[in-house]
Structure formats: C-alpha cells, structure tokens
Scaffold this motif. Sequence first.
Motif, PDB file in Angstrom:
ATOM      1  N   LEU A 114      -1.280  -6.557   8.128  1.00 32.50           N
ATOM      2  CA  LEU A 114       0.063  -6.005   7.937  1.00 32.50           C
ATOM      3  C   LEU A 114       0.660  -6.660   6.704  1.00 32.50           C
ATOM      4  O   LEU A 114       0.684  -7.896   6.607  1.00 32.50           O
ATOM      5  N   GLY A 115       1.160  -5.847   5.762  1.00 32.10           N
ATOM      6  CA  GLY A 115       1.672  -6.411   4.522  1.00 32.10           C
ATOM      7  C   GLY A 115       2.966  -5.778   4.059  1.00 32.10           C
ATOM      8  O   GLY A 115       3.275  -4.623   4.383  1.00 32.10           O
ATOM      9  N   ALA A 116       3.736  -6.548   3.292  1.00 32.73           N
ATOM     10  CA  ALA A 116       4.963  -6.055   2.673  1.00 32.73           C
ATOM     11  C   ALA A 116       5.233  -6.898   1.436  1.00 32.73           C
ATOM     12  O   ALA A 116       4.969  -8.108   1.443  1.00 32.73           O
ATOM     13  N   HIS A 117       5.738  -6.279   0.386  1.00 34.60           N
ATOM     14  CA  HIS A 117       6.027  -7.076  -0.814  1.00 34.60           C
ATOM     15  C   HIS A 117       7.342  -7.814  -0.653  1.00 34.60           C
ATOM     16  O   HIS A 117       8.290  -7.312  -0.038  1.00 34.60           O
ATOM     17  N   PHE A 118       7.381  -9.047  -1.204  1.00 31.56           N
ATOM     18  CA  PHE A 118       8.587  -9.863  -1.061  1.00 31.56           C
ATOM     19  C   PHE A 118       9.417  -9.920  -2.336  1.00 31.56           C
ATOM     20  O   PHE A 118      10.555 -10.403  -2.304  1.00 31.56           O
TER      21      PHE A 118
END
Length: 296
Positions: A114-118
């Motif tokens: 699971l990924g998301a840009h910060f």
Amino acid sequence: MIRIATLICLLHAYTSYGQLEALIKEQQKFIGEFSGAIEWEGMSLNARSSPEERETARIYLESQIQSIGLKPQRQSYKMPNLNQFIDILFAPFKGANVYMIIPATNKSNEYLVLGAHFDSEVDCPGAIDNASGSALIYSVGKMFNSLDERNMNVIIVFFDQEEEELIGSQAFAKYLKSEELNIHSVHTFDMVGWDEDGDGEMELELPTPELEKAYFEVASRLEIPLYVTSINSTDHHSFRQAGFQAIGINEAYGKRDTSPYKDTPDDTYETVNFNYLAESTLYVYEVIKEIVNGSD
C-alpha cells in the motif's frame, strides 16, 4: 455526514461508533500535523517540497511508524532525469521513500504493498494532495498491525517526489524488483479527502480484473459507489510499468468531485472531509483484509 447504511456496514470493521470517532480524530491529528495546521515538535510542515521540507516530513513519518511499534525504514535513491542530457545541466533526482513492513503471522513469502506519496508542490500544505492518502495508508497499516492473523506480509510505503515525474515510486518499484520479492499487488492512494456531493464515491484507476473484482465485491456489501477509469498519472503507473499487478484508488477525480485546491496554497486542513476519509479508510481495510486473509 457519513451515510447511515454505510456506517452500519462499516461497524463490521470498527466495532463501535466510539472507535470510528477515534479513527477520525487520529486522521485529523495526522493531517493537521502533516500539513502545518498543527505544530509538531516545534516545527510546522507548511509544505513538503524542498529537500529540507521533505526531510522533516520523513522524520515525521518515521515517528508515526515508531508510535505503533514498527520499525521505520528508508529506501534512499538517486534517479536520472528522463532525458540523460538534462543531467549535464541539472543534478539527478535524489530522495528517500519511507516504509514499514507488517509481517505475516502465518509463514508467507508473499507481499502486498500500500503506497501514497508524501510530497507536495512548492508552497502547498498538501492536506488533500496527499496528506489524505498518507493518512489512509497509515491508519490501514495500524489496523493491520493489530490483526491476530495475517497470511501475507504487508508493506506500507510513503513515496517521495511524486510531484516530480513519479520519481519516488519508480525508485521503489526498482527496489522491489532488485529484492526479488513475491509481490501480490500494489495499491496506491492519491487524494482521498474530498466528497462535495456526499455520495462516498471512489475511483479505481486501471485495476487488473482480479483487483477490480475484489474492490467491487466489498463495495457492494458496504454500499460504497465505485467507478473505473484509465487515469494513469500517479504512482500506480510506476508499478504497472515494472510488471506488477497495480491499482490506483482515490476520490472521484475523473468525475471532477475532487479538490479544486490541488497544487495550490489553499489545499489546507480545513478543506478535508474527514468523514469521507474515515469511511474510505475502513472500506480499503476490508478490501485488503479479504485479499490478505480471504473471506471470513
């Protein structure tokens, strides 16, 4: 307000309304601190764009990972510009992704990501783009870490430099390939904090048939409206290009029920629909739990 029928269904994941309120407060704190609305450790994260701002953001994320008893890890990288001749004039991209691994409780060599840009654009608090996606995967990770049984390893990763040619997710995709990990699928989240019409709808971007089926089956049970697009402009693209099964999930971007403040200084904490974010978080948790452990 959260829709009543959906709320009742989501209590399958969070057993009381008090726990749902706790999730909302957790995400309010995370996004408030991560977008500069709430001071953290004497610092204010008003943007996450410059090298210095992104380093502060990484330190913040590492502190949140440590707070749930897991080990924060960094994947540092240097990546060339798209055109090699540009490297003569400009330095290559340099950054670091932050991630944590939630190990399977039953022996498994399989991983779900699971990924998301910060990061954010210059001078942008980035509350919805993309503190909201970061808050979602953090909360899902926290819930997974509390599960008694996990049949896959789960990686929660916060990507650097999405705003600069998806550099962070490209680097992480290369890292996964180099480690020869057995990756079941990659799920990325970009903007999950706006729902002006109040219908709770979410967008699935370029899902494989297997992942589309998984998301729609749970959505049907929880009464979450979904639709599919071929939008390919955020981090899931990096993993698809690398040969992984991938999907992007976010607010109804393709239908324009999305934050009008994207990439502006007005993308602030006050614009986030925290009820929608919490509802979306619990929905995603249920989907991922069924992929990892199968249906109960």
